[in-house]
Design a protein around this motif. Sequence first.
Motif, short mmCIF file in Angstrom:
data_model
loop_
_atom_site.label_atom_id
_atom_site.label_comp_id
_atom_site.label_asym_id
_atom_site.label_seq_id
_atom_site.Cartn_x
_atom_site.Cartn_y
_atom_site.Cartn_z
N ALA A 142 0.87 -1.18 0.00
CA ALA A 142 0.00 0.00 0.00
C ALA A 142 0.90 1.22 0.00
O ALA A 142 1.78 1.36 0.87
CB ALA A 142 -0.91 0.01 1.22
N ILE A 143 0.71 2.10 -0.98
CA ILE A 143 1.52 3.31 -1.11
C ILE A 143 0.61 4.48 -0.76
O ILE A 143 -0.40 4.72 -1.43
CB ILE A 143 2.10 3.42 -2.52
CG1 ILE A 143 2.93 2.15 -2.82
CG2 ILE A 143 2.96 4.66 -2.65
CD1 ILE A 143 3.13 1.87 -4.27
N LEU A 144 0.95 5.18 0.30
CA LEU A 144 0.05 6.14 0.93
C LEU A 144 0.37 7.58 0.54
O LEU A 144 1.40 8.13 0.94
CB LEU A 144 0.13 6.00 2.46
CG LEU A 144 0.01 4.57 3.01
CD1 LEU A 144 0.40 4.54 4.48
CD2 LEU A 144 -1.39 4.04 2.80
N SER A 188 -6.68 -2.17 8.11
CA SER A 188 -7.69 -1.66 9.04
C SER A 188 -7.20 -1.74 10.49
O SER A 188 -7.35 -0.80 11.27
CB SER A 188 -8.98 -2.47 8.88
OG SER A 188 -9.96 -2.01 9.78
N GLU A 189 -6.61 -2.87 10.85
CA GLU A 189 -6.15 -3.07 12.22
C GLU A 189 -5.06 -2.08 12.60
O GLU A 189 -4.97 -1.66 13.75
CB GLU A 189 -5.66 -4.50 12.41
CG GLU A 189 -6.79 -5.52 12.46
CD GLU A 189 -6.30 -6.92 12.75
OE1 GLU A 189 -5.06 -7.12 12.87
OE2 GLU A 189 -7.15 -7.84 12.87
N TYR A 190 -4.22 -1.72 11.63
CA TYR A 190 -3.15 -0.77 11.91
C TYR A 190 -3.59 0.68 11.71
O TYR A 190 -2.81 1.61 11.92
CB TYR A 190 -1.94 -1.07 11.02
CG TYR A 190 -1.12 -2.24 11.50
CD1 TYR A 190 -0.09 -2.06 12.42
CD2 TYR A 190 -1.37 -3.53 11.04
CE1 TYR A 190 0.68 -3.14 12.86
CE2 TYR A 190 -0.62 -4.61 11.47
CZ TYR A 190 0.40 -4.42 12.38
OH TYR A 190 1.15 -5.48 12.82
N GLY A 191 -4.83 0.88 11.30
CA GLY A 191 -5.37 2.22 11.18
C GLY A 191 -4.98 2.97 9.93
O GLY A 191 -5.01 4.20 9.90
N TYR A 192 -4.66 2.23 8.86
CA TYR A 192 -4.28 2.87 7.61
C TYR A 192 -5.45 2.92 6.63
O TYR A 192 -6.33 2.06 6.66
CB TYR A 192 -3.10 2.13 6.96
CG TYR A 192 -1.81 2.27 7.73
CD1 TYR A 192 -1.11 3.47 7.70
CD2 TYR A 192 -1.32 1.22 8.49
CE1 TYR A 192 0.09 3.61 8.40
CE2 TYR A 192 -0.12 1.35 9.20
CZ TYR A 192 0.56 2.56 9.15
OH TYR A 192 1.73 2.68 9.85
N ARG A 193 -5.40 3.90 5.78
CA ARG A 193 -6.44 4.09 4.77
C ARG A 193 -6.45 2.92 3.79
O ARG A 193 -5.41 2.44 3.35
CB ARG A 193 -6.18 5.39 4.02
CG ARG A 193 -7.12 5.67 2.87
CD ARG A 193 -6.82 7.03 2.27
NE ARG A 193 -7.63 7.28 1.09
CZ ARG A 193 -7.87 8.49 0.62
NH1 ARG A 193 -7.38 9.54 1.24
NH2 ARG A 193 -8.61 8.65 -0.46
N GLU A 242 -8.35 -10.02 1.24
CA GLU A 242 -9.06 -9.71 2.48
C GLU A 242 -8.10 -9.64 3.67
O GLU A 242 -8.27 -8.82 4.57
CB GLU A 242 -10.13 -10.77 2.74
CG GLU A 242 -10.97 -10.52 3.99
CD GLU A 242 -11.66 -9.15 3.98
OE1 GLU A 242 -11.76 -8.54 5.07
OE2 GLU A 242 -12.10 -8.70 2.90
N LEU A 243 -7.08 -10.48 3.67
CA LEU A 243 -6.09 -10.46 4.74
C LEU A 243 -5.36 -9.13 4.75
O LEU A 243 -5.14 -8.53 5.82
CB LEU A 243 -5.09 -11.60 4.54
CG LEU A 243 -3.98 -11.74 5.58
CD1 LEU A 243 -4.55 -11.95 6.97
CD2 LEU A 243 -3.05 -12.89 5.20
N PHE A 244 -5.00 -8.64 3.57
CA PHE A 244 -4.30 -7.35 3.51
C PHE A 244 -5.23 -6.21 3.93
O PHE A 244 -4.83 -5.30 4.66
CB PHE A 244 -3.78 -7.13 2.09
CG PHE A 244 -2.81 -5.97 1.98
CD1 PHE A 244 -1.70 -5.90 2.79
CD2 PHE A 244 -3.01 -4.97 1.05
CE1 PHE A 244 -0.79 -4.85 2.68
CE2 PHE A 244 -2.12 -3.91 0.94
CZ PHE A 244 -1.01 -3.85 1.76
#
Length: 284
Positions: free
Chosen positions: A28-30, A55-60, A48-50
């Motif tokens: 994921a490139i933010l 989500s768990e780490y709070g990233y968009r 889905e795992l990614f």
Amino acid sequence: MKHKFQLLSPHILIMHAEPETDRPILAAILGERRTLLLDAGNSPAHAELFRKELSEYGYRQPDMIALTHWHWDHTFGLSAWDLPTVAHEGTAEALTRLSGLDWSDEGLEGLAAQGIISDESILHIRKEYGSRRTIRFMKPDIVFADRITIDLGGITCELNHVGGDHSADSCVLYVKEDNVLFLGDALGPSIYGGPRQYSSTGFLKLLNLAYRYDAQWYVESHGVPMSGVEFRADLASWERLARVVDVFGQDRERVMLEMKTYLKLEELPKDLQQGVEYFIAGTK
């Protein structure tokens, strides 16, 4: 290997490859306005795992996808994302062809016989999907021929078509501000349609292209991210092997002797012995 999530650089998150079912690295490139997903995963479960990890780490979550090439392990997760997708024209054409094929157990055997996938792919697909599998294909929304630049808001991604033995549509993605180069599988040998092989000349051309980026990080889809120094050191013997084959062609005995002398070994490591066969096959 159990999946691991890593902040590789200030704007890049990766989930490492898992060889058990040939899952490649996903990234994921933010940017300030958009998040780009590099490759879609080898299945909806992989995707889905990614998504869950982000989500768990709070990233968009991703807003769009860029594909490195058409191979199943990089594209079969597309339907789970349903996002605008950027791909080379060769990738788009290949995905269109794949959409009409039979992916049942019986169908997989036929696809391997035609050289569309490999026997190894059959094992990985069966393990990833199980016996009841539905594979839905999505067509790329944005198709390019040579290169395309994607502005994520403060972060610039350059997707560049490089081709190569592994897949004619192979692309690399360079994240300019973080100085990170994603190579996909571009440096790999051909794996479908016959015996595995490398063109020594083609390999050296791609390697020189990669070196010209002078990246801080080099990321191959089924490897471990390496610093520029580590990357050059890791590929030094392969570069030498390619140059030796460029000179001596199919003279296996001379190629082996030159490599043993260079490495000061009585016997080449198994990976380089395999590499000798790949490169010699590529001279025919």
